[in-house]
Motif scaffolding. Structure first.
Motif, PDB file in Angstrom:
ATOM      1  N   ARG A 177      52.513  42.028  37.328  1.00 49.92           N
ATOM      2  CA  ARG A 177      51.876  42.074  36.008  1.00 49.92           C
ATOM      3  C   ARG A 177      51.743  40.665  35.415  1.00 49.92           C
ATOM      4  N   ARG A 178      52.812  39.881  35.519  1.00 54.65           N
ATOM      5  CA  ARG A 178      52.764  38.512  34.996  1.00 54.65           C
ATOM      6  C   ARG A 178      51.727  37.684  35.740  1.00 54.65           C
ATOM      7  N   TRP A 179      51.688  37.847  37.051  1.00 58.41           N
ATOM      8  CA  TRP A 179      50.728  37.096  37.868  1.00 58.41           C
ATOM      9  C   TRP A 179      49.295  37.429  37.454  1.00 58.41           C
ATOM     10  N   LEU A 180      48.988  38.717  37.388  1.00 54.11           N
ATOM     11  CA  LEU A 180      47.625  39.138  37.084  1.00 54.11           C
ATOM     12  C   LEU A 180      47.210  38.751  35.663  1.00 54.11           C
ATOM     13  N   GLU A 181      48.140  38.763  34.744  1.00 61.07           N
ATOM     14  CA  GLU A 181      47.816  38.337  33.383  1.00 61.07           C
ATOM     15  C   GLU A 181      47.390  36.876  33.366  1.00 61.07           C
ATOM     16  N   THR A 182      48.148  36.037  34.053  1.00 62.50           N
ATOM     17  CA  THR A 182      47.814  34.616  34.116  1.00 62.50           C
ATOM     18  C   THR A 182      46.526  34.387  34.889  1.00 62.50           C
ATOM     19  N   MET A 183      46.398  35.014  36.045  1.00 66.51           N
ATOM     20  CA  MET A 183      45.222  34.816  36.886  1.00 66.51           C
ATOM     21  C   MET A 183      43.956  35.305  36.183  1.00 66.51           C
ATOM     22  N   GLN A 184      44.034  36.448  35.523  1.00 65.99           N
ATOM     23  CA  GLN A 184      42.858  36.984  34.831  1.00 65.99           C
ATOM     24  C   GLN A 184      42.433  36.069  33.690  1.00 65.99           C
ATOM     25  N   ALA A 185      43.395  35.585  32.924  1.00 64.97           N
ATOM     26  CA  ALA A 185      43.065  34.691  31.815  1.00 64.97           C
ATOM     27  C   ALA A 185      42.418  33.405  32.316  1.00 64.97           C
ATOM     28  N   GLU A 186      42.972  32.831  33.392  1.00 66.75           N
ATOM     29  CA  GLU A 186      42.414  31.603  33.949  1.00 66.75           C
ATOM     30  C   GLU A 186      41.031  31.855  34.546  1.00 66.75           C
ATOM     31  N   TYR A 187      40.879  32.993  35.197  1.00 73.57           N
ATOM     32  CA  TYR A 187      39.579  33.345  35.775  1.00 73.57           C
ATOM     33  C   TYR A 187      38.526  33.526  34.689  1.00 73.57           C
ATOM     34  N   ASP A 188      38.863  34.232  33.627  1.00 73.40           N
ATOM     35  CA  ASP A 188      37.904  34.462  32.543  1.00 73.40           C
ATOM     36  C   ASP A 188      37.458  33.144  31.916  1.00 73.40           C
ATOM     37  N   THR A 189      38.398  32.240  31.706  1.00 73.07           N
ATOM     38  CA  THR A 189      38.057  30.934  31.131  1.00 73.07           C
ATOM     39  C   THR A 189      37.170  30.143  32.075  1.00 73.07           C
ATOM     40  N   PHE A 190      37.521  30.158  33.359  1.00 68.92           N
ATOM     41  CA  PHE A 190      36.729  29.424  34.339  1.00 68.92           C
ATOM     42  C   PHE A 190      35.323  30.002  34.463  1.00 68.92           C
ATOM     43  N   ARG A 191      35.226  31.319  34.504  1.00 71.78           N
ATOM     44  CA  ARG A 191      33.914  31.960  34.622  1.00 71.78           C
ATOM     45  C   ARG A 191      33.032  31.596  33.435  1.00 71.78           C
ATOM     46  N   GLU A 192      33.604  31.551  32.248  1.00 72.56           N
ATOM     47  CA  GLU A 192      32.836  31.170  31.071  1.00 72.56           C
ATOM     48  C   GLU A 192      32.323  29.738  31.188  1.00 72.56           C
ATOM     49  N   ARG A 193      33.154  28.846  31.708  1.00 72.57           N
ATOM     50  CA  ARG A 193      32.734  27.457  31.893  1.00 72.57           C
ATOM     51  C   ARG A 193      31.595  27.349  32.906  1.00 72.57           C
ATOM     52  N   VAL A 194      31.668  28.148  33.958  1.00 74.24           N
ATOM     53  CA  VAL A 194      30.611  28.142  34.971  1.00 74.24           C
ATOM     54  C   VAL A 194      29.304  28.657  34.383  1.00 74.24           C
ATOM     55  N   VAL A 195      29.381  29.719  33.605  1.00 76.89           N
ATOM     56  CA  VAL A 195      28.181  30.272  32.961  1.00 76.89           C
ATOM     57  C   VAL A 195      27.540  29.239  32.036  1.00 76.89           C
ATOM     58  N   ILE A 196      28.359  28.570  31.248  1.00 81.76           N
ATOM     59  CA  ILE A 196      27.842  27.551  30.326  1.00 81.76           C
ATOM     60  C   ILE A 196      27.180  26.417  31.104  1.00 81.76           C
ATOM     61  N   ALA A 197      27.803  26.025  32.219  1.00 82.74           N
ATOM     62  CA  ALA A 197      27.249  24.941  33.028  1.00 82.74           C
ATOM     63  C   ALA A 197      25.930  25.330  33.682  1.00 82.74           C
ATOM     64  N   GLU A 198      25.866  26.539  34.217  1.00 84.80           N
ATOM     65  CA  GLU A 198      24.691  26.944  34.984  1.00 84.80           C
ATOM     66  C   GLU A 198      23.537  27.428  34.121  1.00 84.80           C
ATOM     67  N   ARG A 199      23.854  28.031  32.981  1.00 85.94           N
ATOM     68  CA  ARG A 199      22.779  28.617  32.171  1.00 85.94           C
ATOM     69  C   ARG A 199      22.394  27.770  30.969  1.00 85.94           C
ATOM     70  N   PHE A 200      23.332  26.952  30.513  1.00 83.47           N
ATOM     71  CA  PHE A 200      23.071  26.235  29.266  1.00 83.47           C
ATOM     72  C   PHE A 200      23.252  24.725  29.392  1.00 83.47           C
ATOM     73  N   GLY A 201      23.315  24.226  30.618  1.00 85.96           N
ATOM     74  CA  GLY A 201      23.368  22.788  30.822  1.00 85.96           C
ATOM     75  C   GLY A 201      24.691  22.150  30.472  1.00 85.96           C
ATOM     76  N   GLY A 202      25.771  22.937  30.480  1.00 85.02           N
ATOM     77  CA  GLY A 202      27.090  22.385  30.193  1.00 85.02           C
ATOM     78  C   GLY A 202      27.611  21.542  31.339  1.00 85.02           C
ATOM     79  N   GLU A 203      28.770  20.948  31.136  1.00 83.46           N
ATOM     80  CA  GLU A 203      29.358  20.083  32.151  1.00 83.46           C
ATOM     81  C   GLU A 203      29.751  20.907  33.381  1.00 83.46           C
ATOM     82  N   PRO A 204      29.339  20.478  34.571  1.00 88.24           N
ATOM     83  CA  PRO A 204      29.723  21.213  35.787  1.00 88.24           C
ATOM     84  C   PRO A 204      31.238  21.222  35.969  1.00 88.24           C
ATOM     85  N   THR A 205      31.740  22.276  36.533  1.00 86.49           N
ATOM     86  CA  THR A 205      33.172  22.380  36.787  1.00 86.49           C
ATOM     87  C   THR A 205      33.539  21.577  38.032  1.00 86.49           C
ATOM     88  N   TRP A 206      34.751  21.018  38.019  1.00 87.24           N
ATOM     89  CA  TRP A 206      35.237  20.353  39.235  1.00 87.24           C
ATOM     90  C   TRP A 206      35.524  21.390  40.315  1.00 87.24           C
TER      91      TRP A 206
END
Length: 254
Positions: A177-206
């Motif tokens: 449960r602890r693992w999935l909570e952390t992984m899901q939160a990090e994944y959601d944040t990363f996915r949002e950054r990727v969407v911003i980069a690809e659709r709205f010209g945001g900074e590409p992710t490393w």
């Protein structure tokens, strides 16, 4: 192939010249303490003694090819042990990327056919497929956190409990449960950054944006970066890095 393995089946010692060539080609393998490098060498020999390599489309498996893959494959299980890879034997190596035909059914029941370009693929309780062109370029790609071998073998670790869900087998429901909570939160944040980069010209992710495809892909992409460029990964993912370090050290593995 593997003449040195046939000569020493009980304790396959990787030849010094061959090992040094692999370390030179993939500097991130040597970028650790002497005891860890020695352990990598030992595990790589054991890995080669228990796995079967197959070249596809005319690709020839040489000792250098097999050891290059083995040394990278055992990096995630340096502390966990090779038992984490005991559910398969075969490793299929293509000279380059593979075009796979896929079928998917959408929510309306419509079947879609499409082609997917693969640098690698891991199957549950089945073989691992790799593109040699991607494997061979792993040394230069370490700055970007890219490594197809580690990526696919982390998928094998993830799938040991039968589900590709971004969470390897853990010793308790609370740990999972602890693992999935952390992984899901990090994944959601990363996915949002990727969407911003690809659709709205945001900074590409490393980190490779392919990790935004699904949480299991995020886990694999994060782990490849963790192992080949840990300082940059720790700077980018300060919450996720300690969790991965604990697991791959054997502290939280089941």
């Amino acid at each position: 192939m593997f003449a040195w393995l046939r000569r020493r089946p009980a304790a396959p010692a990787v030849p010094e010249a061959l090992w040094q060539d692999v370390l030179a080609r993939f500097p991130f393998l040597a970028d650790r303490g002497a005891a860890d490098v020695a352990r990598l060498r030992e595990l790589a020999g054991q890995f080669l003694a228990t796995k079967e390599f197959h070249g596809a489309n005319g690709f020839v498996i040489t000792d250098a090819v097999a050891l290059s893959i083995a040394a990278q494959a055992v990096l995630p299980v340096l502390r966990l042990g090779l038992a984490w890879y005991d559910d398969f034997v075969g490793i299929v190596v293509h000279p380059g990327e593979v075009l796979a035909r896929r079928t998917a059914t959408d929510d309306s029941g419509v079947v879609h056919h499409y082609d997917e370009v693969l640098a690698g693929e891991a199957m549950h309780q089945g073989p691992v497929m790799l593109s040699w062109s991607d494997v061979a370029g792993a040394g230069a790609a370490a700055d970007e956190g890219y490594n197809v071998v580690i990526h696919e073998f982390v998928h094998k670790i993830d799938m040991r409990d039968g589900a590709a869900d971004g969470c390897p087998p853990l010793p308790s429901a609370a740990a999972r449960r602890r693992w999935l909570e952390t992984m899901q939160a990090e994944y959601d944040t990363f996915r949002e950054r990727v969407v911003i980069a690809e659709r709205f010209g945001g900074e590409p992710t490393w980190l490779d944006p392919y990790g935004a495809q699904a949480i299991d892909e995020f886990f694999a992409v994060a782990c490849e970066a963790f192992f080949v460029n840990r300082p940059r990964f720790e700077a980018e993912f300060p919450r996720l890095a300690p969790m991965l370090a604990d697991f791959f050290s054997g502290a939280t593995a089941s």
